[in-house]
Design a protein around this motif. Structure first.
Motif, PDB file in Angstrom:
ATOM      1  N   PRO A   2       0.971  -1.147   0.115  1.00 48.68           N
ATOM      2  CA  PRO A   2      -0.095  -0.095  -0.055  1.00 48.68           C
ATOM      3  C   PRO A   2       0.977   1.223   0.015  1.00 48.68           C
ATOM      4  O   PRO A   2       2.034   1.306   0.717  1.00 48.68           O
ATOM      5  CB  PRO A   2      -0.914  -0.031   1.279  1.00 48.68           C
ATOM      6  CG  PRO A   2      -0.795  -1.580   1.531  1.00 48.68           C
ATOM      7  CD  PRO A   2       0.455  -1.844   1.127  1.00 48.68           C
ATOM      8  N   VAL A   4       0.184   5.156   1.069  1.00 42.39           N
ATOM      9  CA  VAL A   4      -0.766   5.843   1.818  1.00 42.39           C
ATOM     10  C   VAL A   4      -0.419   7.343   1.612  1.00 42.39           C
ATOM     11  O   VAL A   4       0.777   7.603   1.915  1.00 42.39           O
ATOM     12  CB  VAL A   4      -0.699   5.565   3.303  1.00 42.39           C
ATOM     13  CG1 VAL A   4      -1.572   6.443   4.164  1.00 42.39           C
ATOM     14  CG2 VAL A   4      -0.949   3.995   3.358  1.00 42.39           C
ATOM     15  N   LEU A  28      -3.714  -1.455   8.090  1.00 41.00           N
ATOM     16  CA  LEU A  28      -3.259  -2.413   7.007  1.00 41.00           C
ATOM     17  C   LEU A  28      -2.814  -3.584   7.527  1.00 41.00           C
ATOM     18  O   LEU A  28      -2.917  -4.550   6.887  1.00 41.00           O
ATOM     19  CB  LEU A  28      -2.482  -1.528   6.147  1.00 41.00           C
ATOM     20  CG  LEU A  28      -3.103  -0.208   5.330  1.00 41.00           C
ATOM     21  CD1 LEU A  28      -2.326   0.552   4.755  1.00 41.00           C
ATOM     22  CD2 LEU A  28      -4.180  -0.943   4.330  1.00 41.00           C
ATOM     23  N   VAL A  33      -0.921  -6.859   5.767  1.00 41.34           N
ATOM     24  CA  VAL A  33      -0.180  -6.214   4.882  1.00 41.34           C
ATOM     25  C   VAL A  33       1.062  -6.422   5.989  1.00 41.34           C
ATOM     26  O   VAL A  33       1.090  -6.283   7.439  1.00 41.34           O
ATOM     27  CB  VAL A  33      -0.324  -4.624   4.871  1.00 41.34           C
ATOM     28  CG1 VAL A  33       0.865  -3.925   4.416  1.00 41.34           C
ATOM     29  CG2 VAL A  33      -1.438  -4.413   3.952  1.00 41.34           C
ATOM     30  N   VAL A  72      -5.605   5.211   0.113  1.00 41.93           N
ATOM     31  CA  VAL A  72      -4.760   4.089   0.100  1.00 41.93           C
ATOM     32  C   VAL A  72      -4.577   3.398  -1.284  1.00 41.93           C
ATOM     33  O   VAL A  72      -5.752   2.888  -1.896  1.00 41.93           O
ATOM     34  CB  VAL A  72      -5.340   3.005   1.147  1.00 41.93           C
ATOM     35  CG1 VAL A  72      -4.391   1.789   1.112  1.00 41.93           C
ATOM     36  CG2 VAL A  72      -5.443   3.648   2.465  1.00 41.93           C
ATOM     37  N   PHE A  74      -3.365   0.426  -3.217  1.00 43.72           N
ATOM     38  CA  PHE A  74      -2.703  -1.127  -3.391  1.00 43.72           C
ATOM     39  C   PHE A  74      -3.149  -1.926  -4.322  1.00 43.72           C
ATOM     40  O   PHE A  74      -4.014  -1.848  -5.125  1.00 43.72           O
ATOM     41  CB  PHE A  74      -3.371  -1.607  -2.054  1.00 43.72           C
ATOM     42  CG  PHE A  74      -4.592  -1.601  -1.327  1.00 43.72           C
ATOM     43  CD1 PHE A  74      -4.850  -1.711   0.128  1.00 43.72           C
ATOM     44  CD2 PHE A  74      -5.678  -1.431  -2.342  1.00 43.72           C
ATOM     45  CE1 PHE A  74      -6.251  -1.858   0.564  1.00 43.72           C
ATOM     46  CE2 PHE A  74      -6.973  -1.499  -1.581  1.00 43.72           C
ATOM     47  CZ  PHE A  74      -7.077  -1.604  -0.364  1.00 43.72           C
ATOM     48  N   ARG A  78      -8.594  -7.325  -2.821  1.00 46.55           N
ATOM     49  CA  ARG A  78      -8.860  -7.021  -1.437  1.00 46.55           C
ATOM     50  C   ARG A  78     -10.663  -6.984  -1.398  1.00 46.55           C
ATOM     51  O   ARG A  78     -11.128  -6.521  -2.258  1.00 46.55           O
ATOM     52  CB  ARG A  78      -8.457  -5.924  -0.613  1.00 46.55           C
ATOM     53  CG  ARG A  78      -7.117  -6.221  -0.197  1.00 46.55           C
ATOM     54  CD  ARG A  78      -6.181  -5.034   0.445  1.00 46.55           C
ATOM     55  NE  ARG A  78      -4.907  -5.455   0.742  1.00 46.55           N
ATOM     56  CZ  ARG A  78      -3.907  -5.397  -0.085  1.00 46.55           C
ATOM     57  NH1 ARG A  78      -4.182  -4.904  -1.192  1.00 46.55           N
ATOM     58  NH2 ARG A  78      -2.683  -5.600   0.480  1.00 46.55           N
ATOM     59  N   LYS A  83     -11.937  -4.341   3.038  1.00 49.45           N
ATOM     60  CA  LYS A  83     -12.064  -2.761   3.070  1.00 49.45           C
ATOM     61  C   LYS A  83     -12.638  -2.083   4.254  1.00 49.45           C
ATOM     62  O   LYS A  83     -12.310  -1.230   4.748  1.00 49.45           O
ATOM     63  CB  LYS A  83     -12.318  -2.087   1.762  1.00 49.45           C
ATOM     64  CG  LYS A  83     -11.433  -2.552   0.391  1.00 49.45           C
ATOM     65  CD  LYS A  83     -12.163  -2.179  -0.760  1.00 49.45           C
ATOM     66  CE  LYS A  83     -11.104  -2.710  -1.886  1.00 49.45           C
ATOM     67  NZ  LYS A  83     -11.850  -2.661  -3.304  1.00 49.45           N
ATOM     68  N   PHE A 108     -10.030   4.220  -1.320  1.00 46.19           N
ATOM     69  CA  PHE A 108      -9.095   3.123  -1.866  1.00 46.19           C
ATOM     70  C   PHE A 108      -8.962   3.192  -3.488  1.00 46.19           C
ATOM     71  O   PHE A 108      -9.851   3.494  -4.244  1.00 46.19           O
ATOM     72  CB  PHE A 108      -9.762   1.712  -1.513  1.00 46.19           C
ATOM     73  CG  PHE A 108      -9.830   1.524   0.066  1.00 46.19           C
ATOM     74  CD1 PHE A 108      -8.723   1.175   0.991  1.00 46.19           C
ATOM     75  CD2 PHE A 108     -10.985   1.457   0.652  1.00 46.19           C
ATOM     76  CE1 PHE A 108      -8.767   1.099   2.022  1.00 46.19           C
ATOM     77  CE2 PHE A 108     -11.112   1.264   1.928  1.00 46.19           C
ATOM     78  CZ  PHE A 108     -10.076   1.054   2.767  1.00 46.19           C
ATOM     79  N   GLU A 110      -6.993   1.099  -6.645  1.00 47.71           N
ATOM     80  CA  GLU A 110      -6.409  -0.437  -6.612  1.00 47.71           C
ATOM     81  C   GLU A 110      -5.531  -0.250  -8.303  1.00 47.71           C
ATOM     82  O   GLU A 110      -6.035   0.364  -9.047  1.00 47.71           O
ATOM     83  CB  GLU A 110      -7.622  -1.548  -6.818  1.00 47.71           C
ATOM     84  CG  GLU A 110      -8.267  -1.767  -5.579  1.00 47.71           C
ATOM     85  CD  GLU A 110      -9.195  -2.760  -5.514  1.00 47.71           C
ATOM     86  OE1 GLU A 110      -9.353  -3.575  -4.550  1.00 47.71           O
ATOM     87  OE2 GLU A 110      -9.928  -2.679  -6.439  1.00 47.71           O
TER      88      GLU A 110
END
Length: 126
Positions: A2, A4, A28, A33, A72, A74, A78, A83, A108, A110
């Motif tokens: 991730p 951030v 996380l 993570v 975030v 990543f 997920r 989440k 979030f 991705e």
């Protein structure tokens, strides 16, 4: 991995930013993570460069100058359940630190696993 990013209005203390970074990182890690996978940055902007609606969409209390936007980035994969747990954990920790959860927005983003190059040009996920 991730990445951030927190965006806040100037000025914010190191303690303020650390509280947010720590809350996000703990959430996380609780979601799987690795603890050493910590990449974070803060963007502190002047009021004219960071605008936000005080109540959109249906807040219980208005956003103020301590509003924090948490992004975030990543890798995909997920679930919504994970989440939601991350959001819950972040807000629970920040609430204990005296932050108003209505003053925190989390987004979030991705990306595919092959989009990460950690250093030296190595694609470790391909």
């Amino acid at each position: 991995m991730p990445l951030v990013t927190i965006t806040v209005r100037k000025p914010k203390t190191a303690a303020f930013k650390s509280a947010v970074f720590n809350a996000v990182h703990e959430a996380l890690v609780a979601a799987g993570v690795p603890a050493t996978d910590r990449f974070q940055r803060a963007l502190e902007l002047d009021e004219e460069d960071f605008r936000f609606d005080p109540s959109y969409p249906d807040l219980k209390s208005e956003r103020n100058a301590d509003f924090v936007l948490v992004e975030v980035l990543f890798s995909v994969g997920r679930s919504v359940k994970i989440k939601k747990k991350i959001v819950h954990d972040i807000l629970a920790t920040l609430s204990r630190e005296g932050f108003d959860p209505e003053n925190v927005m989390i987004c979030f983003k991705e990306t595919a696993w092959e989009n990460w190059v950690f250093g030296g040009g190595r694609f470790i996920h391909t």
